[in-house]
Motif scaffolding. Sequence first.
Motif, PDB file in Angstrom:
ATOM      1  N   ALA A  27       0.819  -1.214   0.000  1.00  8.97           N
ATOM      2  CA  ALA A  27       0.000   0.000   0.000  1.00  8.97           C
ATOM      3  C   ALA A  27       0.855   1.267   0.000  1.00  8.97           C
ATOM      4  CB  ALA A  27      -0.929  -0.002   1.213  1.00  8.97           C
ATOM      5  N   ALA A  28       2.045   1.182   0.578  1.00  5.37           N
ATOM      6  CA  ALA A  28       2.900   2.367   0.733  1.00  5.37           C
ATOM      7  C   ALA A  28       3.699   2.704  -0.521  1.00  5.37           C
ATOM      8  CB  ALA A  28       3.849   2.170   1.911  1.00  5.37           C
ATOM      9  N   PHE A  29       3.986   1.688  -1.357  1.00  8.89           N
ATOM     10  CA  PHE A  29       4.858   1.916  -2.519  1.00  8.89           C
ATOM     11  C   PHE A  29       4.233   1.326  -3.781  1.00  8.89           C
ATOM     12  CE2 PHE A  29       7.577   1.350   1.245  1.00  8.89           C
ATOM     13  CZ  PHE A  29       8.210   2.587   1.273  1.00  8.89           C
ATOM     14  N   ASP A  30       4.553   1.947  -4.913  1.00 14.25           N
ATOM     15  CA  ASP A  30       4.128   1.349  -6.172  1.00 14.25           C
ATOM     16  C   ASP A  30       5.061   0.178  -6.498  1.00 14.25           C
ATOM     17  OD1 ASP A  30       6.508   2.403  -7.235  1.00 14.25           O
ATOM     18  OD2 ASP A  30       5.507   4.105  -8.167  1.00 14.25           O
ATOM     19  N   ARG A  31       4.762  -0.539  -7.555  1.00 13.18           N
ATOM     20  CA  ARG A  31       5.524  -1.762  -7.869  1.00 13.18           C
ATOM     21  C   ARG A  31       7.005  -1.486  -8.102  1.00 13.18           C
ATOM     22  NH1 ARG A  31       2.805  -6.655 -11.212  1.00 13.18           N
ATOM     23  NH2 ARG A  31       1.451  -7.338  -9.503  1.00 13.18           N
ATOM     24  N   PHE A  32       7.280  -0.370  -8.744  1.00 13.64           N
ATOM     25  CA  PHE A  32       8.674  -0.033  -9.021  1.00 13.64           C
ATOM     26  C   PHE A  32       9.454   0.138  -7.718  1.00 13.64           C
ATOM     27  CE2 PHE A  32      12.033   3.120  -9.576  1.00 13.64           C
ATOM     28  CZ  PHE A  32      12.783   2.533 -10.577  1.00 13.64           C
ATOM     29  N   ASP A  33       8.914   0.914  -6.795  1.00 15.11           N
ATOM     30  CA  ASP A  33       9.616   1.156  -5.532  1.00 15.11           C
ATOM     31  C   ASP A  33       9.654  -0.091  -4.653  1.00 15.11           C
ATOM     32  OD1 ASP A  33      10.429   3.760  -5.989  1.00 15.11           O
ATOM     33  OD2 ASP A  33       8.572   4.630  -5.229  1.00 15.11           O
ATOM     34  N   GLN A  34       8.613  -0.909  -4.726  1.00 13.92           N
ATOM     35  CA  GLN A  34       8.627  -2.166  -3.963  1.00 13.92           C
ATOM     36  C   GLN A  34       9.860  -2.984  -4.313  1.00 13.92           C
ATOM     37  OE1 GLN A  34       4.956  -4.314  -4.692  1.00 13.92           O
ATOM     38  NE2 GLN A  34       3.729  -2.488  -4.277  1.00 13.92           N
ATOM     39  N   MET A  35      10.162  -3.062  -5.611  1.00 15.59           N
ATOM     40  CA  MET A  35      11.285  -3.868  -6.054  1.00 15.59           C
ATOM     41  C   MET A  35      12.608  -3.116  -5.903  1.00 15.59           C
ATOM     42  SD  MET A  35       9.685  -6.584  -6.668  1.00 15.59           S
ATOM     43  CE  MET A  35      11.110  -7.534  -7.172  1.00 15.59           C
ATOM     44  N   ARG A  36      12.592  -1.820  -6.139  1.00 20.13           N
ATOM     45  CA  ARG A  36      13.823  -1.037  -6.047  1.00 20.13           C
ATOM     46  C   ARG A  36      14.399  -1.051  -4.629  1.00 20.13           C
ATOM     47  NH1 ARG A  36      14.867   3.719  -4.108  1.00 20.13           N
ATOM     48  NH2 ARG A  36      12.657   4.143  -3.823  1.00 20.13           N
ATOM     49  N   ILE A  37      13.528  -0.923  -3.636  1.00 19.34           N
ATOM     50  CA  ILE A  37      13.987  -0.892  -2.245  1.00 19.34           C
ATOM     51  C   ILE A  37      14.670  -2.201  -1.881  1.00 19.34           C
ATOM     52  CG2 ILE A  37      13.213  -0.828   0.153  1.00 19.34           C
ATOM     53  CD1 ILE A  37      10.987   1.124  -0.814  1.00 19.34           C
ATOM     54  N   VAL A  38      14.030  -3.314  -2.211  1.00 20.44           N
ATOM     55  CA  VAL A  38      14.612  -4.625  -1.899  1.00 20.44           C
ATOM     56  C   VAL A  38      15.865  -4.853  -2.728  1.00 20.44           C
ATOM     57  CG1 VAL A  38      14.223  -7.119  -1.879  1.00 20.44           C
ATOM     58  CG2 VAL A  38      12.365  -5.557  -1.241  1.00 20.44           C
ATOM     59  N   ASN A  39      15.849  -4.424  -3.990  1.00 20.05           N
ATOM     60  CA  ASN A  39      16.992  -4.623  -4.881  1.00 20.05           C
ATOM     61  C   ASN A  39      18.235  -3.893  -4.384  1.00 20.05           C
ATOM     62  OD1 ASN A  39      18.309  -4.023  -7.974  1.00 20.05           O
ATOM     63  ND2 ASN A  39      17.487  -6.053  -7.562  1.00 20.05           N
ATOM     64  N   ASN A  40      18.050  -2.850  -3.607  1.00 26.04           N
ATOM     65  CA  ASN A  40      19.181  -2.087  -3.070  1.00 26.04           C
ATOM     66  C   ASN A  40      19.815  -2.730  -1.831  1.00 26.04           C
ATOM     67  OD1 ASN A  40      19.060  -0.109  -5.022  1.00 26.04           O
ATOM     68  ND2 ASN A  40      17.746   1.250  -3.824  1.00 26.04           N
ATOM     69  N   TRP A  41      19.220  -3.805  -1.309  1.00 31.15           N
ATOM     70  CA  TRP A  41      19.753  -4.494  -0.123  1.00 31.15           C
ATOM     71  C   TRP A  41      21.005  -5.301  -0.429  1.00 31.15           C
ATOM     72  CZ3 TRP A  41      15.049  -7.512   2.283  1.00 31.15           C
ATOM     73  CH2 TRP A  41      14.122  -6.590   2.810  1.00 31.15           C
ATOM     74  N   HIS A  42      21.255  -5.586  -1.652  1.00 32.61           N
ATOM     75  CA  HIS A  42      22.141  -6.685  -2.028  1.00 32.61           C
ATOM     76  C   HIS A  42      23.526  -6.655  -1.380  1.00 32.61           C
ATOM     77  CE1 HIS A  42      19.855  -9.156  -4.775  1.00 32.61           C
ATOM     78  NE2 HIS A  42      19.243  -8.055  -5.140  1.00 32.61           N
ATOM     79  N   ALA A  43      23.903  -7.832  -0.926  1.00 33.14           N
ATOM     80  CA  ALA A  43      25.225  -8.078  -0.354  1.00 33.14           C
ATOM     81  C   ALA A  43      25.562  -9.532  -0.648  1.00 33.14           C
ATOM     82  CB  ALA A  43      25.228  -7.819   1.145  1.00 33.14           C
ATOM     83  N   TYR A  44      26.840  -9.851  -0.700  1.00 36.94           N
ATOM     84  CA  TYR A  44      27.269 -11.201  -1.076  1.00 36.94           C
ATOM     85  C   TYR A  44      26.671 -12.269  -0.159  1.00 36.94           C
ATOM     86  CZ  TYR A  44      30.210 -15.286  -1.752  1.00 36.94           C
ATOM     87  OH  TYR A  44      30.640 -16.560  -1.966  1.00 36.94           O
ATOM     88  N   HIS A  45      26.735 -12.036   1.158  1.00 37.03           N
ATOM     89  CA  HIS A  45      26.252 -13.062   2.084  1.00 37.03           C
ATOM     90  C   HIS A  45      24.740 -13.243   1.964  1.00 37.03           C
ATOM     91  CE1 HIS A  45      25.837  -9.268   4.289  1.00 37.03           C
ATOM     92  NE2 HIS A  45      24.893  -9.849   5.005  1.00 37.03           N
ATOM     93  N   LEU A  46      24.013 -12.161   1.642  1.00 32.35           N
ATOM     94  CA  LEU A  46      22.571 -12.289   1.451  1.00 32.35           C
ATOM     95  C   LEU A  46      22.243 -13.011   0.145  1.00 32.35           C
ATOM     96  CD1 LEU A  46      21.249  -8.797   2.636  1.00 32.35           C
ATOM     97  CD2 LEU A  46      21.102 -10.996   3.836  1.00 32.35           C
ATOM     98  N   ASP A  47      23.034 -12.777  -0.882  1.00 31.64           N
ATOM     99  CA  ASP A  47      22.839 -13.504  -2.142  1.00 31.64           C
ATOM    100  C   ASP A  47      22.897 -15.012  -1.892  1.00 31.64           C
ATOM    101  OD1 ASP A  47      22.786 -11.041  -3.333  1.00 31.64           O
ATOM    102  OD2 ASP A  47      24.648 -11.291  -4.467  1.00 31.64           O
ATOM    103  N   TYR A  48      23.913 -15.432  -1.177  1.00 31.47           N
ATOM    104  CA  TYR A  48      24.094 -16.858  -0.892  1.00 31.47           C
ATOM    105  C   TYR A  48      22.979 -17.382   0.005  1.00 31.47           C
ATOM    106  CZ  TYR A  48      26.229 -21.203   0.695  1.00 31.47           C
ATOM    107  OH  TYR A  48      26.456 -22.518   0.998  1.00 31.47           O
ATOM    108  N   PHE A  49      22.664 -16.633   1.066  1.00 32.43           N
ATOM    109  CA  PHE A  49      21.646 -17.060   2.030  1.00 32.43           C
ATOM    110  C   PHE A  49      20.292 -17.255   1.355  1.00 32.43           C
ATOM    111  CE2 PHE A  49      18.216 -15.737   4.955  1.00 32.43           C
ATOM    112  CZ  PHE A  49      18.317 -16.763   5.883  1.00 32.43           C
ATOM    113  N   PHE A  50      19.860 -16.292   0.553  1.00 34.40           N
ATOM    114  CA  PHE A  50      18.537 -16.377  -0.055  1.00 34.40           C
ATOM    115  C   PHE A  50      18.483 -17.398  -1.177  1.00 34.40           C
ATOM    116  CE2 PHE A  50      17.702 -12.053   1.812  1.00 34.40           C
ATOM    117  CZ  PHE A  50      16.664 -12.480   2.638  1.00 34.40           C
ATOM    118  N   ARG A  51      19.597 -17.648  -1.853  1.00 33.94           N
ATOM    119  CA  ARG A  51      19.614 -18.723  -2.849  1.00 33.94           C
ATOM    120  C   ARG A  51      19.403 -20.077  -2.170  1.00 33.94           C
ATOM    121  NH1 ARG A  51      24.508 -18.845  -6.953  1.00 33.94           N
ATOM    122  NH2 ARG A  51      23.300 -20.658  -7.602  1.00 33.94           N
ATOM    123  N   VAL A  52      20.081 -20.296  -1.055  1.00 33.92           N
ATOM    124  CA  VAL A  52      19.934 -21.557  -0.323  1.00 33.92           C
ATOM    125  C   VAL A  52      18.526 -21.683   0.233  1.00 33.92           C
ATOM    126  CG1 VAL A  52      20.680 -22.832   1.718  1.00 33.92           C
ATOM    127  CG2 VAL A  52      22.384 -21.744   0.241  1.00 33.92           C
TER     128      VAL A  52
END
Length: 204
Positions: A27-52
């Motif tokens: 409700a707070a963000f449109d689709r673009f911002d929903q994905m942009r905010i999460v997409n900006n989190w990226h870090a190597y350890h999170l990439d591995y963690f979420f893939r597993v």
Amino acid sequence: MKRLNGAWVAYCIVFLLFEIVVARYIAAFDRFDQMRIVNNWHAYHLDYFFRVLTFAGELLIPVLVILLFFYKRRAWLKPFLFSYALSTLIVQGLKHFVFASALRPYAYFKAVDIPWYLVPGVEIHEQNSFPSGHSAAAWFCFMWIALYVNKRWAGVLMALLACGVGISRVYLFQHFPVDVAFGAFIGITCSSIFYYSYHENIAA
């Protein structure tokens, strides 16, 4: 009246909180911002963690639970498989027949000149976004583990893991938050229906 299982109640409480948070986020963000905010989190350890986590939620954990119930709790195997089948049938039916035109984030934003971060090694899909099958599988499956342990803390822990699988689908740029929220609803509903339908036969 049947007494509600404490682990199930704890699991459902976390599920409701998860749905509320996701709904407020949508409700707070449109689709673009929903994905942009999460997409900006990226870090190597999170990439591995979420893939597993996304792999475990979809395939590894369900297979392990099937083996566990086959050898340790045979009466639970039938309702578990029925809930698995119903969840999969609903998700795939919606994906391919009702919302077949629903694009996943990468395809949805193809015309936008934004350098989205894509996790290395992850195959990015473009079609059949709604609902999230991984989220449905995680919420249906982790509920059965919570019920097997039969402790409130297990309900909370398993629900948090299911939340993590849902978040992983957005983090990996495979789904929108609404896909995840609806998939979670399908998964927990299917497992709850079959658990309480078979309650008299599988109650410890």
